[in-house]
Design an enzyme around this catalytic site. Structure first.
Site, PDB file in Angstrom:
ATOM      1  N   GLN A 156     -10.896 -19.827  36.969  1.00 27.34           N
ATOM      2  CA  GLN A 156     -11.473 -18.532  37.371  1.00 27.34           C
ATOM      3  C   GLN A 156     -12.658 -18.638  38.326  1.00 27.34           C
ATOM      4  OE1 GLN A 156     -11.880 -15.135  34.407  1.00 27.34           O
ATOM      5  NE2 GLN A 156     -14.028 -15.628  34.727  1.00 27.34           N
ATOM      6  N   GLU A 200     -17.214 -10.596  42.420  1.00 26.99           N
ATOM      7  CA  GLU A 200     -18.489 -11.327  42.310  1.00 26.99           C
ATOM      8  C   GLU A 200     -18.955 -11.881  43.652  1.00 26.99           C
ATOM      9  OE1 GLU A 200     -18.398 -14.185  39.158  1.00 26.99           O
ATOM     10  OE2 GLU A 200     -17.859 -12.684  37.661  1.00 26.99           O
ATOM     11  N   ASP A 236     -15.786 -22.236  35.481  1.00 22.94           N
ATOM     12  CA  ASP A 236     -15.461 -21.411  34.325  1.00 22.94           C
ATOM     13  C   ASP A 236     -13.942 -21.324  34.279  1.00 22.94           C
ATOM     14  OD1 ASP A 236     -15.113 -19.614  32.306  1.00 22.94           O
ATOM     15  OD2 ASP A 236     -16.126 -17.934  33.287  1.00 22.94           O
ATOM     16  N   GLU A 281     -17.290 -24.006  31.503  1.00 20.66           N
ATOM     17  CA  GLU A 281     -17.330 -22.831  30.614  1.00 20.66           C
ATOM     18  C   GLU A 281     -15.938 -22.504  30.076  1.00 20.66           C
ATOM     19  OE1 GLU A 281     -19.516 -19.550  32.401  1.00 20.66           O
ATOM     20  OE2 GLU A 281     -18.273 -18.081  31.363  1.00 20.66           O
ATOM     21  N   ASP A 307     -18.321 -18.715  26.390  1.00 24.13           N
ATOM     22  CA  ASP A 307     -18.473 -17.308  26.796  1.00 24.13           C
ATOM     23  C   ASP A 307     -17.598 -16.461  25.872  1.00 24.13           C
ATOM     24  OD1 ASP A 307     -18.507 -14.848  28.054  1.00 24.13           O
ATOM     25  OD2 ASP A 307     -17.496 -15.494  29.878  1.00 24.13           O
ATOM     26  N   LYS A 332     -24.292 -12.332  27.416  1.00 25.26           N
ATOM     27  CA  LYS A 332     -23.973 -11.064  28.085  1.00 25.26           C
ATOM     28  C   LYS A 332     -24.295  -9.990  27.064  1.00 25.26           C
ATOM     29  CE  LYS A 332     -20.064 -12.816  30.864  1.00 25.26           C
ATOM     30  NZ  LYS A 332     -18.604 -13.114  30.828  1.00 25.26           N
ATOM     31  N   ARG A 361     -21.645  -9.462  34.691  1.00 26.12           N
ATOM     32  CA  ARG A 361     -20.217  -9.298  34.486  1.00 26.12           C
ATOM     33  C   ARG A 361     -19.582  -9.140  35.871  1.00 26.12           C
ATOM     34  NH1 ARG A 361     -18.897  -8.602  28.927  1.00 26.12           N
ATOM     35  NH2 ARG A 361     -16.971  -9.495  29.750  1.00 26.12           N
ATOM     36  N   SER A 362     -18.268  -9.380  35.931  1.00 30.41           N
ATOM     37  CA  SER A 362     -17.633  -9.288  37.258  1.00 30.41           C
ATOM     38  C   SER A 362     -17.754  -7.876  37.830  1.00 30.41           C
ATOM     39  CB  SER A 362     -16.176  -9.741  37.190  1.00 30.41           C
ATOM     40  OG  SER A 362     -15.486  -9.032  36.191  1.00 30.41           O
ATOM     41  N   LYS A 383     -26.291 -16.781  35.544  1.00 29.26           N
ATOM     42  CA  LYS A 383     -25.017 -16.799  36.248  1.00 29.26           C
ATOM     43  C   LYS A 383     -24.822 -15.418  36.847  1.00 29.26           C
ATOM     44  CE  LYS A 383     -20.178 -17.542  35.195  1.00 29.26           C
ATOM     45  NZ  LYS A 383     -19.191 -17.294  34.170  1.00 29.26           N
TER      46      LYS A 383
HETATM   47  P1  PGA Z   1     -15.887 -10.982  33.236  1.00 34.79           P
HETATM   48  O1  PGA Z   1     -15.793 -12.544  33.403  1.00 34.79           O
HETATM   49  O2  PGA Z   1     -14.839 -10.489  34.184  1.00 34.79           O
HETATM   50  O3  PGA Z   1     -15.506 -10.732  31.799  1.00 34.79           O
HETATM   51  O4  PGA Z   1     -17.254 -10.501  33.560  1.00 34.79           O
HETATM   52  C1  PGA Z   1     -16.792 -13.350  33.805  1.00 34.79           C
HETATM   53  C2  PGA Z   1     -16.748 -14.604  33.020  1.00 34.79           C
HETATM   54  O5  PGA Z   1     -15.707 -14.929  32.401  1.00 34.79           O
HETATM   55  O6  PGA Z   1     -17.750 -15.300  32.959  1.00 34.79           O
HETATM   56 ZN    ZN Z   2     -16.696 -16.811  31.473  1.00 38.77          ZN
END
Ligand code: PGA
Ligand code: ZN
Length: 417
Positions: A156, A200, A236, A281, A307, A332, A361-362, A383
């Site tokens: 990812q 992101e 990650d 991660e 995470d 988070k 978060r994304s 991050k």
């Molecule tokens: P998210 O993913 O899309 O849930 O914010 C970010 C991540 O996995 O760190």
């Molecule tokens: Zn993550």
């Protein structure tokens, strides 16, 4: 008292993906705070519920009808009381009634209003006089997995970590240079590369995992040489999103390969060694504490971070601590709901020498609060991307904090590396 809550106002706004989200203003006699909630795409299964049935509109209504009348008159200085009142009003164990994102926005806006009522910045109010350490920025440079579409790496995120930088400004400068160097390489390696970016702000390219590794490794080495300090990188895997439950295998579609848990372990140990990865991660699917512990034991000089594994949840972290699963944790706040809940998890992490990584978060807004949380709670890593509006809001806030602290500012003590 100057920090008594007079009113709480909620509204619907939008995040950087154009998705609806909630924003909350907390007004005290002498202060004001405002916060809006982010949204994940690759969410952990054990995260709290984001919104009540009916979405953001219903969440706003809950604030107007239920929460604002209950919180008015309370003292915003007492964050724990505010947050436990939110839990009481909700009455479920996952914020199903009012929504975790509603709780998040109120909780953070309240903390800011309290700080503001005392004429302090948020990090000063929460962290006191000793809060003078800046986190290193983990900057997402190449997107894959659920953050991409079509042909892209299965992994990812490919994240730069300029851990040799002496200041935050230098570290963020390195990340921006790594990010733009990567685009130059991608232009050559991917004929279809059109400069597209994910939510992101990381590059989207038609490349496989190996090409992504080679590209970021080269950029980090070059920028490290130019800036004369060490720039590492990590990944990650968000491994739950490539885990095929029925087959019990990780599906690396871009390579046409599937790996069972043992093969995944070997693959990751090889990658850590080959590319000197400093950060990995969610290496295994989110219920696999055992293999995460195995990797943590075997990997040298590498942060193994949970995470989706922990979802900022104190109980899940404690379960991990017992068997040594991971040595770092993503924080988070909206995975768990309130600042008080997140602070408890941070405390458990720090008592057990887990490195805390405060994270965006994304899907995110220009809300900057997590920048202050990283400083207030002495988290060595943040991050939050490299170059995109919602990320830059947080990164620039850290540059301001560093400037404000002047010669008292220090970079955090980053262990493991
Ligand atoms: P998210 O993913 O899309 O849930 O914010 C970010 C991540 O996995 O760190
Ligand atoms: Zn993550």
């Amino acid at each position: 008292m100057s920090s008594i809550i007079e009113d709480i106002i909620a509204r619907k706004i939008f995040n950087n993906r154009g998705e609806e989200t909630i924003e909350v203003d907390v007004i005290t006699t002498n202060g004001f705070g405002r916060s809006s909630a982010p949204a994940g795409k690759s969410r952990g299964k054990t995260e709290v519920t984001y919104y009540p049935q009916g979405g953001v509109e219903q969440a706003v209504k809950k604030v107007d009808d239920l929460i604002a009348p209950e919180l008015a008159g309370l003292n915003s200085d007492f964050q724990e009381e505010i947050d436990s009142t939110l839990h009481e009003i909700d009455g479920t164990n996952n914020f199903k009634l009012i929504g975790g994102n509603t709780a998040f926005a109120i909780s953070l806006a309240n903390a800011e209003a309290a700080a503001n009522s005392h004429g302090l910045l948020l990090f000063q109010f929460l962290g006191g006089n000793n809060a003078n350490t800046l986190p290193y920025p983990l900057g997402n440079c190449i997107s894959g997995g659920e953050h991409a579409r079509g042909k892209a790496p299965d992994i990812q995120e490919f994240l730069a970590l300029p851990h040799g930088a002496e200041t935050f400004l230098e570290a963020q400068t390195a990340n921006t240079q790594i990010h733009s160097k990567i685009a130059e390489t991608l232009k050559k390696k991917d004929k279809l590369f059109n400069g597209g970016k994910s939510s992101e702000g990381a590059w989207l390219a038609n490349i496989d995992n190996e090409t992504a590794f080679e590209t970021i490794a080269k950029a980090c080495e070059e920028v490290g040489n130019e800036m004369d300090f060490e720039c590492g990188f990590g990944i990650d895997l968000a491994a739950s999103s490539i885990w095929k439950e029925k087959e019990e295998k990780y599906d690396y579609a871009s390579e046409g390969k599937k790996r069972d848990a043992d093969e995944q372990l070997e693959y990751l140990l090889d990658l850590i060694e080959k590319y000197h990865l400093t950060y990995v991660e969610d290496p295994f699917q989110e219920e696999d504490f055992e293999n995460t512990a195995e990797l943590t034991k075997k990997a040298r000089n590498c942060l193994i971070c949970g995470d989706d594994l922990f979802t900022t949840n104190n109980e899940r972290l404690s379960q991990g601590v017992k068997i040594g699963a991971a040595n770092a944790i993503i924080i988070k706040v909206n995975q768990i709901g309130t600042l008080t809940d997140a602070a408890e998890t941070i405390d458990t992490a720090q008592r057990n020498s887990y490195t805390c990584v405060v994270s965006h978060r994304s899907g995110d807004t220009c809300d900057w609060h997590i920048a202050h949380l990283a400083v207030a709670y002495k988290c060595p890593l943040i991050k939050t991307g490299v170059a995109e509006g919602a990320r830059i809001a947080k990164l620039n806030e850290l540059i301001r904090v560093e400037h404000f602290l002047g010669n008292r500012a220090r970079m955090a003590d980053l262990k493991v590396i």
